[in-house]
Design an enzyme around this catalytic site. Sequence first.
Site, PDB file in Angstrom:
ATOM      1  N   TYR A 123      -0.025   3.467   4.560  1.00 14.55           N
ATOM      2  CA  TYR A 123       0.306   2.042   4.607  1.00 14.55           C
ATOM      3  C   TYR A 123       0.083   1.324   5.941  1.00 14.55           C
ATOM      4  CZ  TYR A 123       2.180   2.861  -0.011  1.00 14.55           C
ATOM      5  OH  TYR A 123       2.291   3.178  -1.329  1.00 14.55           O
ATOM      6  N   PHE A 401      14.507   3.836  -1.866  1.00 16.57           N
ATOM      7  CA  PHE A 401      13.986   3.286  -3.126  1.00 16.57           C
ATOM      8  C   PHE A 401      12.534   3.714  -3.284  1.00 16.57           C
ATOM      9  CE2 PHE A 401      13.604   0.177   0.260  1.00 16.57           C
ATOM     10  CZ  PHE A 401      12.289  -0.235   0.179  1.00 16.57           C
TER      11      PHE A 401
HETATM   12  C1  LIG Z   1      -1.809   6.674  -2.528  1.00 17.94           C
HETATM   13  C2  LIG Z   1      -2.663   5.983  -3.575  1.00 17.94           C
HETATM   14  C3  LIG Z   1      -1.852   4.836  -4.190  1.00 17.94           C
HETATM   15  C4  LIG Z   1      -3.932   5.452  -2.903  1.00 17.94           C
HETATM   16  O1  LIG Z   1      -4.688   4.699  -3.829  1.00 17.94           O
HETATM   17  P1  LIG Z   1      -6.288   4.510  -3.666  1.00 17.94           P
HETATM   18  O2  LIG Z   1      -6.717   3.508  -4.674  1.00 17.94           O
HETATM   19  O3  LIG Z   1      -6.942   5.830  -3.664  1.00 17.94           O
HETATM   20  O4  LIG Z   1      -6.391   3.891  -2.206  1.00 17.94           O
HETATM   21  P2  LIG Z   1      -7.681   3.140  -1.601  1.00 17.94           P
HETATM   22  O5  LIG Z   1      -8.917   3.662  -2.248  1.00 17.94           O
HETATM   23  O6  LIG Z   1      -7.469   1.673  -1.650  1.00 17.94           O
HETATM   24  O7  LIG Z   1      -7.582   3.662  -0.120  1.00 17.94           O
HETATM   25  C5  LIG Z   1      -7.604   2.842   1.001  1.00 17.94           C
HETATM   26  C6  LIG Z   1      -7.682   3.710   2.233  1.00 17.94           C
HETATM   27  O8  LIG Z   1      -6.479   4.489   2.320  1.00 17.94           O
HETATM   28  C7  LIG Z   1      -6.805   5.882   2.436  1.00 17.94           C
HETATM   29  N1  LIG Z   1      -5.800   6.624   1.680  1.00 17.94           N
HETATM   30  C8  LIG Z   1      -5.376   6.345   0.442  1.00 17.94           C
HETATM   31  N2  LIG Z   1      -4.425   7.232   0.064  1.00 17.94           N
HETATM   32  C9  LIG Z   1      -4.287   8.079   1.088  1.00 17.94           C
HETATM   33  C10 LIG Z   1      -3.465   9.230   1.292  1.00 17.94           C
HETATM   34  N3  LIG Z   1      -2.610   9.677   0.348  1.00 17.94           N
HETATM   35  N4  LIG Z   1      -3.554   9.854   2.483  1.00 17.94           N
HETATM   36  C11 LIG Z   1      -4.410   9.429   3.429  1.00 17.94           C
HETATM   37  N5  LIG Z   1      -5.213   8.342   3.282  1.00 17.94           N
HETATM   38  C12 LIG Z   1      -5.146   7.685   2.127  1.00 17.94           C
HETATM   39  C13 LIG Z   1      -8.169   5.993   1.789  1.00 17.94           C
HETATM   40  O9  LIG Z   1      -8.850   7.129   2.235  1.00 17.94           O
HETATM   41  C14 LIG Z   1      -8.826   4.724   2.227  1.00 17.94           C
HETATM   42  O10 LIG Z   1      -9.265   4.860   3.577  1.00 17.94           O
HETATM   43  P3  LIG Z   1     -10.595   4.123   4.104  1.00 17.94           P
HETATM   44  O11 LIG Z   1     -10.351   2.649   3.915  1.00 17.94           O
HETATM   45  O12 LIG Z   1     -10.653   4.540   5.529  1.00 17.94           O
HETATM   46  O13 LIG Z   1     -11.686   4.626   3.233  1.00 17.94           O
HETATM   47  C15 LIG Z   1      -3.074   6.964  -4.709  1.00 17.94           C
HETATM   48  O14 LIG Z   1      -3.786   8.019  -4.136  1.00 17.94           O
HETATM   49  C16 LIG Z   1      -1.898   7.527  -5.492  1.00 17.94           C
HETATM   50  O15 LIG Z   1      -1.511   6.942  -6.495  1.00 17.94           O
HETATM   51  N6  LIG Z   1      -1.328   8.666  -5.045  1.00 17.94           N
HETATM   52  C17 LIG Z   1      -0.243   9.340  -5.738  1.00 17.94           C
HETATM   53  C18 LIG Z   1       1.027   8.509  -5.823  1.00 17.94           C
HETATM   54  C19 LIG Z   1       1.515   8.046  -4.463  1.00 17.94           C
HETATM   55  O16 LIG Z   1       1.597   8.802  -3.509  1.00 17.94           O
HETATM   56  N7  LIG Z   1       1.887   6.760  -4.392  1.00 17.94           N
HETATM   57  C20 LIG Z   1       2.392   6.157  -3.179  1.00 17.94           C
HETATM   58  C21 LIG Z   1       3.851   5.917  -3.361  1.00 17.94           C
HETATM   59  S1  LIG Z   1       4.598   5.297  -1.869  1.00 17.94           S
END
Ligand SMILES: CC(C)(COP(=O)(O)OP(=O)(O)OC[C@H]1O[C@@H](n2cnc3c(N)ncnc32)[C@H](O)[C@@H]1OP(=O)(O)O)[C@@H](O)C(=O)NCCC(=O)NCCS
Length: 401
Positions: A123, A401
Amino acid sequence: MSDHAVRVLETTEHRAASVLFRTTLHAKSGTDEEWARGSRTYQPGSTWGVFDPELIGTARSFDEELTVPGAGRIPLAAVTGVGVRADRTRRGVLTELMRTQLTELAERGTTAAALYPTESPIYGRFGYGASTVAKSYTVDRRAARLRPEVPAGGEISLLDLEETVRRYPEVYAGVAGDRPGRLARSPYWWAVADIHLNRNTDLVRSALHHGPDGVDGLVTYSVKHSGRGHDEKLAAEIIALHAATPSAFAGLWRHLLGLDLIDTVTAHLRPADEPVELLLTDPRHCRIGTTEDELWLRLIDVPAALAARTYTGGEVVIDVVDPLLPANSGRYRVSADGAAPTEAAADLRLGVDTLAMLYLGTWSASSLAGAGRIEELSPSALAGADALFGTRVSSWCGTFF
Ligand SMILES: CC(C)(COP(=O)(O)OP(=O)(O)OC[C@H]1O[C@@H](n2cnc3c(N)ncnc32)[C@H](O)[C@@H]1OP(=O)(O)O)[C@@H](O)C(=O)NCCC(=O)NCCS
């Protein structure tokens, strides 16, 4: 251009969002009965979905108030339920979701957003910064003794699980104080708390502390049994602990340390300055465990957020950089008189994510600069910012949360 549509979901679509989110956490979908409870945690008009054309990503929020240094409160969106379907990750879906959510929250007049991230690298790129930290500790109850000068505290009365669920909101409102980082806790949060308390398979109960003016403290704990026979161990795990006064805090600990048969009392995500070891004749009977990041904050309306808190000391001009919400970018004069936009030359330059780390006083400007997160443009400005943004007590949220 992306071929995704991002929009706020109708109430009838909330369950689909919940199912999707749970899948991203590798959890099963809930039953109808679970959804009857779970639906109460969804605030209407605050769940976003990404479609391609199926629902492939979601994030939601509920309205909160955040206590800031000086005891003011700002409107906060508590962001949760963020997930992207596993076959659509790493192609910018979360990025679109965050951009839309933050832009729309800004349009609604929300001053800040906050979340408890599953993983810390996600984030920061969206302007969130770790703004509170919290520690865990374990007290060896059988060995720990209170120092003789520790306040006696008042009477204790016990609540069972049902009474805990019923009384906790009112007790919290009265005793949780005005520590920076505190949330007011909306009905949507209490709906989540009810689910967690009722789902606990161990015994859960609370002790209320009665001071001279009525209830001034509460500890809720569960008791876990392990081992058998003479090797059986009982661990009390603190779920919630709030004390309005040092006497109430001491009284609650006097109660916990007096619980027969309990071997250890464990607490997670507690305030960094919680002084349990100071109560003990041997402080090492309280073993401090991890210190971890807790609430991640995203300032959505930087001028409003800066103006809402108080400052101590001289004056500093900060230059804030916010590529995602550019209206925040610019210089702000911060002094004991308050904070407001200015045309004056900047003393310090920092990203909006770093400002979130500074805002609740958890990290000093000097530490953040030492880590390369703040650029010092004029000498001695860091010392000035350390004093201005510092707080008397550690900030802490304590409302997961
Ligand atoms: C975390 C999550 C929401 C990311 O969604 P996503 O659509 O893959 O994210 P994006 O493609 O928009 O990624 C944007 C950037 O964040 C990075 N990023 C996304 N998730 C990441 C993670 N878990 N760890 C490290 N980097 C991450 C991406 O590599 C990308 O980097 P870049 O811009 O340098 O290429 C998804 O992987 C997910 O649903 N994970 C499991 C549930 C979870 O953990 N939810 C978060 C709850 S707080």
